[in-house]
Design a protein around this motif. Structure first.
Motif, PDB file in Angstrom:
ATOM      1  N   TYR A 190      -2.359 -50.574 -69.057  1.00  0.00           N
ATOM      2  CA  TYR A 190      -3.408 -51.278 -68.308  1.00  0.00           C
ATOM      3  C   TYR A 190      -3.482 -52.704 -68.826  1.00  0.00           C
ATOM      4  O   TYR A 190      -2.828 -53.061 -69.816  1.00  0.00           O
ATOM      5  CB  TYR A 190      -4.749 -50.560 -68.441  1.00  0.00           C
ATOM      6  CG  TYR A 190      -5.484 -50.827 -69.741  1.00  0.00           C
ATOM      7  CD1 TYR A 190      -6.575 -51.694 -69.780  1.00  0.00           C
ATOM      8  CD2 TYR A 190      -5.077 -50.222 -70.932  1.00  0.00           C
ATOM      9  CE1 TYR A 190      -7.245 -51.948 -70.972  1.00  0.00           C
ATOM     10  CE2 TYR A 190      -5.739 -50.467 -72.124  1.00  0.00           C
ATOM     11  CZ  TYR A 190      -6.813 -51.330 -72.145  1.00  0.00           C
ATOM     12  OH  TYR A 190      -7.470 -51.593 -73.321  1.00  0.00           O
ATOM     13  N   VAL A 206      -2.109 -47.046 -72.621  1.00  0.00           N
ATOM     14  CA  VAL A 206      -3.359 -46.313 -72.399  1.00  0.00           C
ATOM     15  C   VAL A 206      -3.511 -45.156 -73.371  1.00  0.00           C
ATOM     16  O   VAL A 206      -4.629 -44.658 -73.582  1.00  0.00           O
ATOM     17  CB  VAL A 206      -3.453 -45.781 -70.953  1.00  0.00           C
ATOM     18  CG1 VAL A 206      -3.385 -46.913 -69.957  1.00  0.00           C
ATOM     19  CG2 VAL A 206      -2.367 -44.736 -70.665  1.00  0.00           C
ATOM     20  N   PHE A 211      -8.731 -45.454 -71.346  1.00  0.00           N
ATOM     21  CA  PHE A 211      -8.036 -45.842 -70.118  1.00  0.00           C
ATOM     22  C   PHE A 211      -6.895 -44.889 -69.767  1.00  0.00           C
ATOM     23  O   PHE A 211      -6.157 -45.140 -68.815  1.00  0.00           O
ATOM     24  CB  PHE A 211      -7.515 -47.271 -70.259  1.00  0.00           C
ATOM     25  CG  PHE A 211      -8.595 -48.285 -70.465  1.00  0.00           C
ATOM     26  CD1 PHE A 211      -9.252 -48.846 -69.380  1.00  0.00           C
ATOM     27  CD2 PHE A 211      -8.983 -48.661 -71.744  1.00  0.00           C
ATOM     28  CE1 PHE A 211     -10.273 -49.763 -69.557  1.00  0.00           C
ATOM     29  CE2 PHE A 211     -10.003 -49.577 -71.935  1.00  0.00           C
ATOM     30  CZ  PHE A 211     -10.651 -50.132 -70.841  1.00  0.00           C
ATOM     31  N   TYR A 227     -15.733 -48.835 -65.363  1.00  0.00           N
ATOM     32  CA  TYR A 227     -14.393 -49.413 -65.270  1.00  0.00           C
ATOM     33  C   TYR A 227     -14.336 -50.517 -64.215  1.00  0.00           C
ATOM     34  O   TYR A 227     -14.890 -50.379 -63.139  1.00  0.00           O
ATOM     35  CB  TYR A 227     -13.363 -48.336 -64.897  1.00  0.00           C
ATOM     36  CG  TYR A 227     -13.132 -47.305 -65.982  1.00  0.00           C
ATOM     37  CD1 TYR A 227     -12.149 -47.502 -66.947  1.00  0.00           C
ATOM     38  CD2 TYR A 227     -13.916 -46.160 -66.045  1.00  0.00           C
ATOM     39  CE1 TYR A 227     -11.946 -46.565 -67.949  1.00  0.00           C
ATOM     40  CE2 TYR A 227     -13.720 -45.224 -67.050  1.00  0.00           C
ATOM     41  CZ  TYR A 227     -12.731 -45.436 -67.998  1.00  0.00           C
ATOM     42  OH  TYR A 227     -12.545 -44.505 -68.997  1.00  0.00           O
ATOM     43  N   HIS A 229     -10.889 -52.504 -64.134  1.00  0.00           N
ATOM     44  CA  HIS A 229      -9.663 -52.879 -64.821  1.00  0.00           C
ATOM     45  C   HIS A 229      -8.448 -52.603 -63.940  1.00  0.00           C
ATOM     46  O   HIS A 229      -8.464 -51.695 -63.117  1.00  0.00           O
ATOM     47  CB  HIS A 229      -9.514 -52.085 -66.125  1.00  0.00           C
ATOM     48  CG  HIS A 229     -10.585 -52.350 -67.127  1.00  0.00           C
ATOM     49  ND1 HIS A 229     -11.836 -51.751 -67.042  1.00  0.00           N
ATOM     50  CD2 HIS A 229     -10.607 -53.152 -68.226  1.00  0.00           C
ATOM     51  CE1 HIS A 229     -12.574 -52.180 -68.060  1.00  0.00           C
ATOM     52  NE2 HIS A 229     -11.857 -53.018 -68.778  1.00  0.00           N
ATOM     53  N   CYS A 230      -7.397 -53.385 -64.176  1.00  0.00           N
ATOM     54  CA  CYS A 230      -6.144 -53.205 -63.457  1.00  0.00           C
ATOM     55  C   CYS A 230      -5.205 -52.316 -64.269  1.00  0.00           C
ATOM     56  O   CYS A 230      -5.003 -52.542 -65.470  1.00  0.00           O
ATOM     57  CB  CYS A 230      -5.494 -54.555 -63.185  1.00  0.00           C
ATOM     58  SG  CYS A 230      -4.027 -54.453 -62.134  1.00  0.00           S
ATOM     59  N   PHE A 231      -4.638 -51.320 -63.611  1.00  0.00           N
ATOM     60  CA  PHE A 231      -3.680 -50.407 -64.222  1.00  0.00           C
ATOM     61  C   PHE A 231      -2.287 -50.713 -63.675  1.00  0.00           C
ATOM     62  O   PHE A 231      -2.127 -51.002 -62.482  1.00  0.00           O
ATOM     63  CB  PHE A 231      -4.050 -48.960 -63.920  1.00  0.00           C
ATOM     64  CG  PHE A 231      -5.270 -48.474 -64.666  1.00  0.00           C
ATOM     65  CD1 PHE A 231      -5.150 -47.579 -65.718  1.00  0.00           C
ATOM     66  CD2 PHE A 231      -6.544 -48.916 -64.316  1.00  0.00           C
ATOM     67  CE1 PHE A 231      -6.266 -47.132 -66.413  1.00  0.00           C
ATOM     68  CE2 PHE A 231      -7.658 -48.480 -65.003  1.00  0.00           C
ATOM     69  CZ  PHE A 231      -7.522 -47.580 -66.058  1.00  0.00           C
TER      70      PHE A 231
END
Length: 313
Positions: A190, A206, A211, A227, A229-231
């Protein structure tokens, strides 16, 4: 049917789609998915009136652009020229600026009982972005899901990152919050962010962190579910709740996983965790981080992507 009329006099149309056990309502304002019914259960958050979309929306169901997600400082450099964008998220530009694609009336370019194609022409200099960009989104109901096809072309070098900002609640709109939704994301990494939610540039593992959704976990089990967030995707995603599972696949390299924790129930009709977003996209702030997959679009190129949401019981 006409959903409403803007103060400018421009009319907003609602297009109704159906296929098997699926039904959907799509607005020409913002290319919004206003509802998505699976066997009679609406699994996305939609608003009642046009006024709500103008004054109480947090991008509910809209296509966001020209650049979905954040660009640090509202600035980027392309081919040696610096471009300045409207700042609307602390020091950053978010989802295309103060008058992004979610606020525009798109044109219906084609339709069938199960599909609609919408187009939008964003002029050179729109919200500070270079180039006249033509964006196209097609929503298609298939036997078991919703497919979204995106395309973009520009007459000058520019940057583009289109995504849909639907909030999902698989128990149904208004049926409690989503912290009991079980989430799986095939992502070994992430993007950590700074205090302004801009990626630091690191692709962090992660494993051993909150995450890690490589195995399914209920949203509320992890850091209170907060959350945004970009994964970095290695495969697909799934969400399960209320006896329904949604499988998500995409051609995009990432997904912004937002748990809806910042919905407040006052500025919007929905409170915290009323729905969660899986915004398939390129990475935030890519124009300023050359190590990320490029979001540059040049004349003669056609940027396309596809995301599909499939439902099983």
């Amino acid at each position: 049917m006409i959903f409403g009329t803007l103060p400018s006099g421009e009319q907003v149309e609602q297009v109704e789609l159906s296929s098997g056990r699926l039904r959907a309502e799509v607005l020409t304002l913002g290319a919004v998915v206003r509802s998505l019914e699976v066997s009679g259960r609406n699994v996305v958050l939609g608003l009642d009136t046009l006024e709500d979309y103008l004054t109480r929306s947090r991008y509910f169901g809209a296509v966001v652009g020209r650049y979905g997600n954040r660009i640090a400082g509202g600035r980027f450099t392309l081919d040696g020229a610096e471009y300045t964008l409207p700042v609307n998220n602390g020091p950053n530009s978010l989802h295309g600026g103060t008058e992004g694609f979610d606020s525009k009336v798109w044109t219906v370019a084609g339709r069938s009982p199960a599909s609609v194609t919408l187009t939008l022409v964003s002029p050179d200099g729109d919200q500070g972005y270079p180039g006249t960009l033509t964006a196209t989104v097609t929503y298609t109901l298939e036997d078991d899901g919703l497919r979204i096809d995106y395309a973009a072309e520009s007459d000058k070098p520019t940057v583009v990152n289109l995504t849909n900002h639907s909030y999902f609640n698989l128990k149904g709109q208004g049926e409690g919050d989503v912290r009991d939704h079980v989430v799986r994301i095939a992502a070994e990494h992430y993007l950590p962010v700074d205090a302004d939610k801009i990626p630091t540039g690191e692709l962090a593992p992660v494993k051993g962190t909150p995450f890690d959704f490589t195995e399914p976990h209920a949203l509320g089990e992890r850091i209170d579910g907060g959350y945004d967030h970009c994964f970095v995707l290695d495969g697909g995603m799934s969400v399960t709740a209320g006896g329904l599972t949604m499988e998500v696949t995409t051609t995009e390299p990432g997904v912004q996983f937002y748990s809806g924790s910042m919905l407040d129930g006052e500025a919007t009709p929905f409170g915290p965790f009323a729905g969660l977003c899986l915004e398939t996209q390129h990475f935030p702030d890519s124009p300023n981080q050359p190590q990320f997959p490029s979001t540059v679009l040049r004349p003669g190129e056609r940027r396309t992507s596809t995301t599909t949401y499939r439902f099983t019981t």
